[in-house]
Design a protein around this motif. Structure first.
Motif, mmCIF file in Angstrom:
data_model
loop_
_atom_site.group_PDB
_atom_site.id
_atom_site.type_symbol
_atom_site.label_atom_id
_atom_site.label_comp_id
_atom_site.label_asym_id
_atom_site.label_seq_id
_atom_site.Cartn_x
_atom_site.Cartn_y
_atom_site.Cartn_z
ATOM 1 N N PRO A 171 0.818 -1.209 0.000
ATOM 2 C CA PRO A 171 0.000 0.000 0.000
ATOM 3 C C PRO A 171 0.854 1.263 0.000
ATOM 4 O O PRO A 171 2.027 1.259 0.387
ATOM 5 N N ARG A 216 -10.668 3.302 -1.133
ATOM 6 C CA ARG A 216 -9.832 2.124 -1.355
ATOM 7 C C ARG A 216 -8.798 1.974 -0.237
ATOM 8 O O ARG A 216 -7.594 2.149 -0.456
ATOM 9 N N ASP A 236 -7.578 -0.530 0.956
ATOM 10 C CA ASP A 236 -6.621 -1.593 0.661
ATOM 11 C C ASP A 236 -5.385 -1.078 -0.065
ATOM 12 O O ASP A 236 -4.331 -1.720 -0.042
#
Length: 246
Positions: free
Chosen positions: A107, A127, A129
């Motif tokens: 990430p 998002r 993730d």
């Protein structure tokens, strides 16, 4: 819902331009000494520029973060004109973050200046993730746009209206507690956005003494970002950390 706060007093607003010049001079004097005690871990970092600015505005910050060991990148989307640049649902920005996360295999840490910080929070909500943590710099995410001296410029440059339902819905989403660790760097003496609009209860807060223009060039801000990236992220930190310039 975002808070209703007054904009900064005009006495601070009129000081923005001379303070920006002083910030550049201060950076030149302290540039070689900023590395002391700082080291990066090679993580991917994307820096999102403020309104109307491009990646050029963040060259010093990217250079500094690379110098201490982070993989700092620009956002690669040109000038920041809000939704005109990133898409109505920030889909272009999300695609850029997804591409960097895939390249790095992990990430991405998002560092956003002013409007760029608001967009960083939006991506983290959409998002999580893809996002390791969010660092905002003088980003008025916690109040109505009229808590700034630049909301008319925002309307002119982006083509959006601050009271449009779409803008209001995005503001409500952005102010929600982040699903990833966050840090808000803010200044009580900011002359363009209310300092209280740039911090919230969902993340660590670091106060600097700076104006708004060229805030991403302020030596204390560069050091604050470096220290944040060098500290194990914690979802919520209630205590505030203060950094004051000389």
């Amino acid at each position: 819902m975002t808070a209703l706060l007054p904009p900064p007093p005009l006495t601070l607003t009129f000081r923005e331009w001379p303070r920006a010049a002083m910030t550049v001079a201060r950076l030149a004097l302290r540039w070689r000494r900023l590395d002391a005690g700082q080291s990066g871990d090679g993580r991917p970092v994307m820096i999102l520029p403020g309104m109307f600015n491009s990646d050029r505005s963040n060259v010093a910050l990217r250079t500094y973060l690379r110098r201490i060991g982070h993989d700092a990148r620009g956002w690669g989307l040109g000038r920041n004109f809000g939704s005109r640049t990133v898409g109505m649902e920030a889909e272009r920005l999300v695609a850029q973050v997804a591409s960097l996360a895939a390249e790095a295999g992990q990430p991405v840490t998002l560092v956003g200046v002013s409007l760029g910080g608001i967009m960083a929070r939006l991506v983290a909500h959409r998002r999580p993730d893809l996002v390791r943590e969010v660092v905002t710099i003088s980003s008025p995410y916690a109040a109505h746009p009229r808590a700034t001296r630049v909301w008319r410029a925002f309307e002119l440059l982006t083509g959006e209206r601050v009271d449009d339902p779409h803008v209001a819905a995005l503001a409500t989403e952005v102010v929600r507690p982040l699903p990833v660790p966050g840090t808000a760097i803010w200044s009580a003496s900011d002359g363009l956005v209310a300092g209280a609009a740039c911090r919230g209860g969902d993340c660590r807060e670091i106060e600097v003494h700076s104006g708004h223009l060229a805030v991403q060039l302020h030596p204390d801000v560069l050091v604050a970002v470096a220290k944040t990236l060098g500290t194990p992220p914690t979802p919520v930190i209630s205590a505030k950390a203060g950094i004051n310039s000389g």
